[in-house]
Structures are given as structure tokens and as C-alpha cells.
Enzyme design. Structure first.
Site, short mmCIF file in Angstrom:
data_model
loop_
_atom_site.label_atom_id
_atom_site.label_comp_id
_atom_site.label_asym_id
_atom_site.label_seq_id
_atom_site.Cartn_x
_atom_site.Cartn_y
_atom_site.Cartn_z
CB ALA A 169 5.27 3.95 -10.58
CE1 TYR A 203 0.62 7.32 -7.19
CE2 TYR A 203 -1.14 7.46 -8.81
CZ TYR A 203 -0.71 7.13 -7.53
OH TYR A 203 -1.60 6.62 -6.61
CB ILE A 215 -9.33 7.38 -1.18
CG1 ILE A 215 -9.68 6.30 -2.22
CG2 ILE A 215 -9.67 6.92 0.23
CD1 ILE A 215 -11.15 5.92 -2.30
CG ASN A 253 -1.48 1.35 1.54
OD1 ASN A 253 -2.43 1.80 0.89
ND2 ASN A 253 -0.90 2.06 2.51
P1 NAP Z 1 -1.10 8.88 2.50
O1 NAP Z 1 -2.28 9.33 3.24
O2 NAP Z 1 -0.09 9.87 2.04
O3 NAP Z 1 -0.36 7.74 3.35
C1 NAP Z 1 0.79 7.13 2.80
C2 NAP Z 1 1.29 6.04 3.71
O4 NAP Z 1 2.39 5.40 3.06
C3 NAP Z 1 1.82 6.56 5.03
O5 NAP Z 1 1.61 5.57 6.02
C4 NAP Z 1 3.32 6.74 4.75
O6 NAP Z 1 4.14 6.62 5.90
C5 NAP Z 1 3.57 5.54 3.86
N1 NAP Z 1 4.72 5.69 2.97
C6 NAP Z 1 4.91 6.57 1.96
N2 NAP Z 1 6.10 6.35 1.38
C7 NAP Z 1 6.67 5.31 2.03
C8 NAP Z 1 7.91 4.63 1.92
N3 NAP Z 1 8.81 4.97 0.99
N4 NAP Z 1 8.16 3.61 2.77
C9 NAP Z 1 7.26 3.25 3.71
N5 NAP Z 1 6.09 3.86 3.89
C10 NAP Z 1 5.81 4.89 3.06
O7 NAP Z 1 -1.53 8.09 1.16
P2 NAP Z 1 -2.87 7.28 0.83
O8 NAP Z 1 -3.76 8.19 0.10
O9 NAP Z 1 -3.35 6.55 2.03
O10 NAP Z 1 -2.28 6.26 -0.26
C11 NAP Z 1 -2.07 4.88 0.00
C12 NAP Z 1 -1.92 4.16 -1.33
O11 NAP Z 1 -3.11 4.32 -2.10
C13 NAP Z 1 -0.77 4.69 -2.19
O12 NAP Z 1 -0.09 3.62 -2.81
C14 NAP Z 1 -1.47 5.54 -3.23
O13 NAP Z 1 -0.74 5.62 -4.43
C15 NAP Z 1 -2.79 4.78 -3.40
N6 NAP Z 1 -3.89 5.61 -3.91
C16 NAP Z 1 -4.41 6.64 -3.21
C17 NAP Z 1 -5.47 7.37 -3.72
C18 NAP Z 1 -6.12 8.52 -2.98
O14 NAP Z 1 -6.96 9.24 -3.59
N7 NAP Z 1 -5.80 8.75 -1.73
C19 NAP Z 1 -6.00 7.05 -4.99
C20 NAP Z 1 -5.45 5.99 -5.70
C21 NAP Z 1 -4.39 5.26 -5.14
P3 NAP Z 1 4.50 7.95 6.84
O15 NAP Z 1 3.25 8.26 7.60
O16 NAP Z 1 5.58 7.53 7.73
O17 NAP Z 1 4.87 9.02 5.89
#
Ligand code: NAP
Length: 255
Positions: free
Chosen positions: A163, A160, A193, A91
Site C-alpha cells: 500500500a 502494508y 518512530i 499522513n
Molecule cells: P498513530 O500514532 O497510530 O496515529 C495515526 C493517526 O492517523 C491518528 O491521528 C489517527 O486518527 C489517524 N488515522 C488513522 N486511520 C485514519 C483514517 N482512516 N482516517 C483518518 N485518520 C486516520 O500512527 P503514526 O505512527 O503517527 O503513523 C503516521 C503515519 O506514519 C502512518 O501513515 C504510518 O504508516 C507512517 N509510519 C509510521 C511509522 C512508525 O514507526 N510510527 C513508521 C513508518 C511509517 P485517530 O486518532 O482518530 O485514530
């Protein structure tokens, strides 16, 4: 008996946003969980306390999954901490806006490499270490958290999306390779989200002035997607209800 009793999960980026909701959901349904984070230790501590409050084991491991040796260490320390890992949720991730230059012609090779490392290389490194021991379990599950960006291929965030597409390619091949070992490999592709990442992205695009919540009215179902919407799909895919499902990609974006 809870659905995931006896199961042991590693959720990368489990400290905040979507990952946190997945940790909460898997633990609520009985799993012990390794919560990985990169920099925000207090967020990891908060969700670990919640998991322990549910009577489940929570182990926190700091590791930058985009660095090969750290991803390998995370996988090995997770096995050591819980004895084995039979659910892996890839994730952790960063958006193109976090890297800085979301347009293809402006992105540097280093920008692209950071995104590939966080999403594709990290998933590969973790699978490489965890799959051999997962083959010994009654059942294994790997869920890749991708994005609708890897189907819409919009005008920003091409690096992005590339990837995420690479991550998906690994998942589809791995699913076929490991089916005989009862390891299920599936992809969940979220739409927008409500998390810190999405907030940063829509502010960068100038679509909101204050917060992402302003987009609720124009969203499907009149509300933004929530991290729990993604956690529900992940829990389903790892459950007995999905025992004949692998090699699939579920879009969770409100249609
Ligand atoms: P978020 O709120 O920014 O949270 C990201 C999480 O990933 C945090 O726990 C962060 O840890 C951790 N993280 C980031 N880089 C990391 C690394 N290099 N090593 C270990 N941990 C790392 O993001 P999110 O929206 O929940 O996104 C989660 C996933 O869903 C991602 O893969 C994203 O691409 C995907 N996604 C999100 C959305 C959306 O709209 N939110 C849509 C499509 C896909 P720290 O707290 O320590 O920084």
C-alpha cells in the site's frame, strides 16, 4: 515573518503521533492548519488548542480518509474552512497489525483493501480534489508519509508495504505532472518512530515486553526516532530552502 505565514495546510491523521508533530511544526512556523482525525476527538482537540495558542487558525475535521466520499468531503470542507489548501500532508495510516493478519499468505482481500484504501486510495482522493485549486497558489506542496517498509519489504507487513509502495508511485508521477504548476511532491519514509502505531507493531512482533522504549539502546544514535524528526523533514520540504526539490524520497530512519 515566519516561514509558512499565509500558508494553509491539511494534515491527515493530524491528531496523534507523527501527524500531531507535523501540525505543531507547520503551525509554529506560521501555517494555518486543518487537523483531520478519524475516531479520537479529544486528541484532535488537544493539538488544535496548541495551534490556537500559537496564534494560528486550527480547524478540526473528522473523516475516515479510507472512504472515498469522506476523503472528498474532507478536502472540500478544508478548502471551505481556510479558503484554500496549499500544503497537503498525507499522513493518516494504519499498520498491518491493526488490520490483523500481517503475513501475505494469511491476509484476506479485505485486509489488503483496507490498507490500500487508507494509504493509496485516500492519498489519490485528496490529491484529486485539492490539486486543481493548488495550481492557483504561488506554490503547492504535497508530502506523502510512507515507510521504510516500502524499501526493506520485510517478512511481515507485505500488504502494508504494498500500500505504501502504491502511494509512492502516485507521488513520483504526480511530481512530474505538476512541476510546471509549482507543486512540489515529495515522500518522507520514516523508520521506527515512537508512536502508538509502532508500539502496537513491536509488541505484536514480540520484540518488547512493556513498551517500544526498550528498543532505544539498539537503535541508531541510541534513541528511537521521534515524531519531531519526521516533522522536521516535512517542514524542510515545504520550505523555501527546498524550492528546487521535488520528486524526492527522504528516508528518516537514523541511517
Ligand atoms: P498513530 O500514532 O497510530 O496515529 C495515526 C493517526 O492517523 C491518528 O491521528 C489517527 O486518527 C489517524 N488515522 C488513522 N486511520 C485514519 C483514517 N482512516 N482516517 C483518518 N485518520 C486516520 O500512527 P503514526 O505512527 O503517527 O503513523 C503516521 C503515519 O506514519 C502512518 O501513515 C504510518 O504508516 C507512517 N509510519 C509510521 C511509522 C512508525 O514507526 N510510527 C513508521 C513508518 C511509517 P485517530 O486518532 O482518530 O485514530
Amino acid at each position: 515573518m515566519s516561514e509558512f505565514n499565509g500558508r494553509k495546510a491539511l494534515v491527515t491523521g493530524g491528531s496523534r503521533g507523527i501527524g500531531r508533530a507535523i501540525v505543531r511544526r507547520l503551525a509554529s512556523d506560521g501555517a494555518d492548519v486543518v487537523i483531520n482525525y478519524n475516531s479520537n476527538e479529544s486528541a484532535a482537540n488537544e493539538i488544535a488548542a496548541e495551534v490556537r495558542g500559537l496564534g494560528r487558525h486550527a480547524v478540526i475535521i473528522q473523516a475516515d480518509v479510507s472512504v472515498q466520499k469522506e476523503a472528498e468531503r474532507l478536502a472540500n470542507e478544508s478548502i471551505e474552512a481556510l479558503g484554500s489548501i496549499d500544503i497537503l500532508v498525507n499522513n493518516a495510516g494504519i499498520g498491518a497489525t491493526a488490520v490483523g493478519r500481517p503475513h501475505v499468505a494469511e491476509a484476506t482481500p479485505e485486509d489488503f483493501e483496507r490498507l490500500m484504501a487508507a494509504h493509496a486510495f485516500a492519498s489519490h482522493d485528496l490529491c484529486r480534489v485539492l490539486v486543481p485549486q493548488m495550481r492557483e497558489a504561488d506554490r503547492g506542496d504535497i508530502v506523502m508519509i510512507s515507510s521504510i517498509a516500502a524499501q526493506s519489504f520485510g517478512p511481515t507487513g507485505g500488504t502494508y508495504a504494498a500500500a505504501k509502495a502504491a502511494m509512492e508511485a502516485l507521488a513520483f508521477s504526480l511530481a512530474k505532472e505538476e512541476r510546471g504548476n509549482n507543486i512540489h511532491v515529495n515522500i518522507v519514509a520514516p523508520g521506527l518512530i515512537e508512536t502508538d502505531m509502532a508500539d502496537m507493531m513491536v509488541k505484536f512482533q514480540g520484540r518488547v515486553t512493556d513498551s517500544i522504549a526498550e528498543l532505544a539502546d539498539e537503535s541508531p544514535f541510541g534513541r528511537l526516532g521521534s515524531p519531531d524528526d519526521i516533522a522536521g523533514a516535512v517542514a524542510f520540504l515545504c520550505s523555501a530552502r527546498a524550492s528546487y526539490i521535488t520528486n524526492q524520497r527522504i528516508t528518516v530512519a537514523g541511517g
